[in-house]
Design a protein around this motif. Structure first.
Motif, PDB file in Angstrom:
ATOM      1  N   LYS A 180      35.112  22.100   7.597  1.00  0.00           N
ATOM      2  CA  LYS A 180      34.041  21.113   7.780  1.00  0.00           C
ATOM      3  C   LYS A 180      33.531  20.754   6.386  1.00  0.00           C
ATOM      4  O   LYS A 180      32.815  21.564   5.772  1.00  0.00           O
ATOM      5  CB  LYS A 180      32.874  21.725   8.584  1.00  0.00           C
ATOM      6  CG  LYS A 180      33.291  22.362   9.889  1.00  0.00           C
ATOM      7  CD  LYS A 180      33.085  21.395  10.999  1.00  0.00           C
ATOM      8  CE  LYS A 180      33.439  22.005  12.342  1.00  0.00           C
ATOM      9  NZ  LYS A 180      33.340  21.072  13.445  1.00  0.00           N
TER      10      LYS A 180
ATOM     11  N   GLU B  61      34.757  28.168  11.724  1.00  0.00           N
ATOM     12  CA  GLU B  61      34.362  26.928  11.047  1.00  0.00           C
ATOM     13  C   GLU B  61      34.060  27.247   9.593  1.00  0.00           C
ATOM     14  O   GLU B  61      33.216  28.100   9.309  1.00  0.00           O
ATOM     15  CB  GLU B  61      33.116  26.334  11.727  1.00  0.00           C
ATOM     16  CG  GLU B  61      33.417  25.845  13.133  1.00  0.00           C
ATOM     17  CD  GLU B  61      32.157  25.378  13.860  1.00  0.00           C
ATOM     18  OE1 GLU B  61      31.094  25.209  13.221  1.00  0.00           O
ATOM     19  OE2 GLU B  61      32.250  25.178  15.087  1.00  0.00           O
TER      20      GLU B  61
ATOM     21  N   TYR C 127      41.312  28.410  11.384  1.00  0.00           N
ATOM     22  CA  TYR C 127      40.026  27.893  10.932  1.00  0.00           C
ATOM     23  C   TYR C 127      40.051  26.369  10.896  1.00  0.00           C
ATOM     24  O   TYR C 127      41.115  25.756  10.862  1.00  0.00           O
ATOM     25  CB  TYR C 127      39.639  28.455   9.555  1.00  0.00           C
ATOM     26  CG  TYR C 127      40.473  27.976   8.385  1.00  0.00           C
ATOM     27  CD1 TYR C 127      41.670  28.604   8.068  1.00  0.00           C
ATOM     28  CD2 TYR C 127      40.061  26.904   7.587  1.00  0.00           C
ATOM     29  CE1 TYR C 127      42.440  28.172   6.976  1.00  0.00           C
ATOM     30  CE2 TYR C 127      40.825  26.474   6.505  1.00  0.00           C
ATOM     31  CZ  TYR C 127      42.005  27.114   6.211  1.00  0.00           C
ATOM     32  OH  TYR C 127      42.760  26.685   5.149  1.00  0.00           O
TER      33      TYR C 127
END
Ligand SMILES: N[C@@H](CCC(=O)N[C@@H](CS)C(=O)NCC(=O)O)C(=O)O
Length: 258
Positions: free
Chosen positions: A57, A31, A54
């Motif tokens: 966020k 993340e 990946y």
């Protein structure tokens, strides 16, 4: 006989299911807590260069999302980038903040762009820390005083523009007889490229630094660097850094009660 066969095939099916579950677990993506800025680009570039799975966020720093309690648990300095690697040391999740620490971690994890040989590693480390303590903070101040400050403070502008000029001079000399800052392509180059790419906004003339210019062109021609430095650019569209609401979130923050 038929029952035993049934049992064996049920056991086999269960084993396959567990295996599948395990491999799904081992491909869990890292993340990346991110906003498209030169510090964010360092990590998107490294993840792209390594081909690591990946998931991005977004942390909208212009809205104050860096102060969300959940984010502060992984990045107590209320800054992005940060990562959570579900497969950290010992197979357990780990969270990391500070872009330099993240780059070193990913370099150790993958064995890429961060040599294991001690002499070569020291070369990378010193230029990485030079970026972290010099180019990043000084160019950051130029961005602030030249582009965002509501008052024009000539002394502050000159101080930081000159310091960035000096640092670019150091890089230009260093790159005279080597293609990359630590010799071979490394995490130190990844840390620098997003910042040097902003030379115009930093009041610099890249033609003053021919070796640096060559390095920048070579860096920007790398597909992974291109992908890393365009990740999430659309998120920033329409944000006015001079908007008082944005400035209230990003500037002049003081200590907060725990
Ligand atoms: N030393 C930190 C600096 C990170 C940093 O300054 N991030 C900025 C964006 S480039 C940020 O998150 N700012 C949010 C804020 O100032 O509240 C690192 O390299 O990770």
């Amino acid at each position: 006989m038929a029952r035993a066969k049934k049992r064996r095939s049920a056991a086999k099916a269960a084993r396959t299911k567990t295996k599948k579950k395990k491999s799904a677990k081992s491909t869990k993506p890292i993340e990346l807590y991110y906003w498209p800025t030169p510090n964010g680009f360092k990590i998107s570039i490294m993840l792209e260069e390594c081909g690591l799975p990946y998931v991005m966020k977004p942390v909208n720093i212009s809205k104050g999302e860096q102060f969300n309690p959940d984010f502060l648990k992984i990045s107590p300095n209320n800054r992005m980038p940060a990562i959570i690697d579900p497969q950290g040391p010992g197979g357990r999740p780990i969270s990391i903040f500070e872009s330099g620490a993240i780059l070193q971690y990913l370099g150790r994890k993958t064995g890429k762009f961060y040599p294991a040989d001690e002499r070569a590693r020291v070369e990378v480390d010193q230029w990485l820390f030079w970026q972290m303590g010099g180019v990043g903070p000084m160019a950051g101040q130029v961005h602030h005083f030249r582009n965002y400050a509501v008052e024009t403070l000539t002394y502050a502008i000159n101080r930081y523009v000159d310091e960035v000029n000096r640092l670019y001079g150091v890089m230009n000399i260093r790159l005279k007889d080597r293609p990359f800052i630590a010799g071979k392509y490394s995490i130190a180059d990844m840390a620098l490229v997003g910042w040097v790419n902003g030379w115009q906004r930093q009041g610099q003339d890249i033609d003053e630094f021919p070796n640096l210019k060559r390095w920048l062109d070579n860096m920007k021609a790398r597909p992974a660097v291109k992908r890393g430095m365009t990740l999430g650019l659309e998120l920033r569209q329409g944000i006015d850094m001079k908007d008082p609401k944005v400035q209230a979130v990003l500037f002049n923050q003081r200590a907060r009660a725990s």
